[in-house]
Design an enzyme around this catalytic site. Structure first.
Site, PDB file in Angstrom:
ATOM      1  N   GLY A 175       4.913  -8.351  -8.509  1.00 60.00           N
ATOM      2  CA  GLY A 175       5.021  -7.285  -7.522  1.00 60.00           C
ATOM      3  C   GLY A 175       6.305  -7.373  -6.740  1.00 60.00           C
ATOM      4  CB  THR A 195       7.912  -7.856 -12.363  1.00 57.57           C
ATOM      5  OG1 THR A 195       7.496  -6.483 -12.257  1.00 57.57           O
ATOM      6  CG2 THR A 195       9.413  -7.917 -12.120  1.00 57.57           C
ATOM      7  CB  SER A 197       8.188  -2.972 -11.974  1.00 55.89           C
ATOM      8  OG  SER A 197       8.812  -2.141 -11.021  1.00 55.89           O
ATOM      9  CD  GLN A 200       6.444  -4.339  -8.981  1.00 55.59           C
ATOM     10  OE1 GLN A 200       6.321  -5.110  -9.940  1.00 55.59           O
ATOM     11  NE2 GLN A 200       5.403  -3.728  -8.447  1.00 55.59           N
ATOM     12  CB  CYS A 357      -9.678   3.540  -5.838  1.00 58.68           C
ATOM     13  SG  CYS A 357      -8.722   3.506  -7.354  1.00 58.68           S
TER      14      CYS A 357
END
Length: 398
Positions: A175, A195, A197, A200, A357
Site C-alpha cells: 500500500g 506492490t 501499483s 503506491q 461493503c
C-alpha cells in the site's frame, strides 16, 4: 406485465424491514414486514427482469449508477436487510452458478491492481485518513478516530508477530507504506515492501528518500512471487482477495517460501464464514477486477497444504464495518470534488460500493480475519500464551 410480476415475487421475500417500491408505471407497493418504511426504491424506467435473473447485483448496480433506479434512504440498511433475509435474491444459492470465472497471471494481476489503486493518490487522499491506509482499522475503544484505529491495526499486527529489533519483515502488497514505516521506525526492523501499483510505489519510494531510511527500508514494484529472499516475518494485508481462486494455493506456498524456519506471518484479509462467498459480478467489473473472496475453510486448507501451521485466528468483522462506514461518511463530505474529478456516475458507483461493503460486513455476508502462521511447529519461538498480544497492545497504546 410479466417483469412486474416477477419483481413482485422477488421483492416479496427479499427484505426484513419495510421497503416501499415505486415502479416505472408510477404504482407503489410496500414489501417486508408491516410498518412505516424509511427506504424507497424508485424505478425511473423498467429494468428487464431477464437481466436481473442473469446477473442480479451487476444489473441493479448499473441501473443505480445510470439513475434508472433511485434509492431514497440508507443503501447500507437496504442491502443489509436483503442479505439478512435468507430467501432473498442477494442470498439465493441459485444465483451462484452465474458467477464469472477468472484467471490470474502475473501480468493480469498487475493490470487488475492498477485499475483499482492507480485511480490516483489525490482521490484516496480525499476520504482516507492521513495514514493513507485502505484496509480494515482496529478500534480498541469506541472513541478512536479512524487514523488512530488504523495505527492500532498496524501495531496490533506487529505485536502479534512478536518482532525483535534487527529482524527482517516483508510486506506483500504494501500500500502506501504505513506498516513498513512503523516497522522500521518504531520496531527497529529492516522492512521491505512489494506492490504492483505504480502510484503506491512512487509514493513510498519518495518517502523513504525524504526520511533518509534507505539503509533500513526498500520498496519494489514487482509481483510478490518474484521475491527470492527469506524473512523473519511476512505481513500481507488485504492481498489474498486479489490473487484469484486458482492462485490461492500458490499464494500460501509463496508465504512459506519467503519465511525463514520458524519465522511467522500475519495474513489479514476479507473472507467468509459460510460457503459460497466467492465473487460478485458488479464488484468484479467496476471495483475489484479479478477479485475473489475465499471462505475460511478454503484458506485453512491451503495453509495446511503449504506446510504452514496456525498460531491464531481473529475475526474483525465489526471493525471493518465501522471502517467502511467512516469512509463513506468521509466520501459524502467530498463528493462534490469527486464529481468534478470523475463525474456523477463514478460518485454513485463508489457510494454504492462503500455502503454495500458496510452492509456485507454488518450482515455477516463477509468477514475479515487475521491468520497468524508459523513456518514450523505452531508457537515455536513465540510466548506460551496469547496474553503477550494484549500486553504489547496496551504498552504500545500507553
Amino acid at each position: 406485465m410479466l417483469d412486474k410480476k416477477i419483481y413482485d415475487e422477488i421483492f416479496s421475500r427479499s427484505f426484513t424491514i419495510p421497503i416501499k417500491v415505486v415502479f416505472w408505471d408510477g404504482k407503489e407497493k410496500n414489501y417486508g414486514p408491516e410498518g412505516k418504511s424509511d427506504i424507497t426504491i424508485k424505478f425511473n424506467e423498467k429494468v428487464p427482469i431477464k437481466e436481473v435473473v442473469k446477473h442480479a447485483t451487476l444489473t441493479l448496480g448499473e441501473a443505480y449508477m445510470d439513475k434508472k433506479i433511485e434509492i431514497d434512504g440508507s443503501i447500507q440498511k437496504l442491502i443489509t436487510s436483503a442479505y439478512t433475509q435468507s430467501d432473498s435474491f442477494m442470498s439465493s444459492l441459485k444465483l451462484k452458478k452465474y458467477i464469472p470465472k477468472f484467471s490470474h497471471s502475473e501480468e493480469g494481476n498487475k493490470k487488475e491492481i492498477q485499475e483499482h489503486y492507480d485511480i490516483g493518490n489525490d482521490f484516496y487522499k480525499l476520504w482516507l485518513d492521513d495514514t493513507m491506509t485502505y484496509s480494515c482499522a482496529y478500534f480498541r475503544t469506541p472513541e478512536d478516530t479512524l487514523e488512530q484505529a488504523q495505527m492500532n491495526k498496524v501495531h496490533h499486527i506487529l505485536n502479534k508477530l512478536n518482532t525483535k529489533p534487527g529482524e527482517t519483515i516483508l510486506d506483500i502488497g504494501c500500500g502506501w507504506g504505513t506498516m513498513m514505516f512503523t516497522a522500521a521506525k518504531e520496531y527497529g526492523l529492516k522492512a521491505k515492501g512489494v506492490t504492483l501499483s505504480q502510484e503506491q510505489y512512487d509514493f513510498v519510494n519518495q518517502k523513504i528518500q525524504d526520511e533518509n531510511l534507505g539503509d533500513q527500508m526498500e520498496v519494489m514494484l514487482e509481483d510478490y512471487r518474484e521475491v527470492n529472499e527469506k524473512f523473519d516475518h511476512v505481513v500481507s494485508v488485504g492481498m489474498f482477495e486479489h490473487v484469484g481462486k486458482d492462485n490461492l494455493p500458490g499464494y500460501f506456498e509463496t508465504v512459506k517460501k519467503l519465511l525463514k524456519q520458524d519465522g511467522n506471518a500475519l495474513i489479514h484479509g476479507i473472507t467468509g464464514q459460510h460457503y459460497g462467498v466467492g465473487v460478485d459480478a458488479w464488484l468484479v467489473k467496476y471495483i475489484f477486477p479479478g477479485g475473489y473472496i475465499p471462505d475460511v475453510k478454503e484458506n485453512v486448507g491451503h495453509i495446511l497444504d503449504a506446510g504452514l501451521q496456525i498460531d491464531d485466528l481473529e475475526p474483525l468483522r465489526r471493525h471493518y464495518q465501522k471502517t467502511v462506514e467512516i469512509w463513506d461518511r468521509n466520501f459524502h463530505k467530498v463528493e462534490d470534488k469527486v464529481n468534478e474529478m470523475y463525474g456523477d456516475r463514478f460518485v454513485r458507483m463508489w457510494d454504492l460500493y462503500l455502503q454495500a461493503c458496510a452492509a456485507s460486513f454488518e450482515s455477516g455476508n463477509i468477514d475479515v480475519i487475521q491468520f497468524l502462521l508459523t513456518n514450523g511447529p505452531s508457537g515455536t519461538a513465540m510466548p506460551m500464551t496469547r496474553e503477550y498480544m494484549t500486553d504489547l497492545d496496551k504498552k504500545t497504546a500507553e
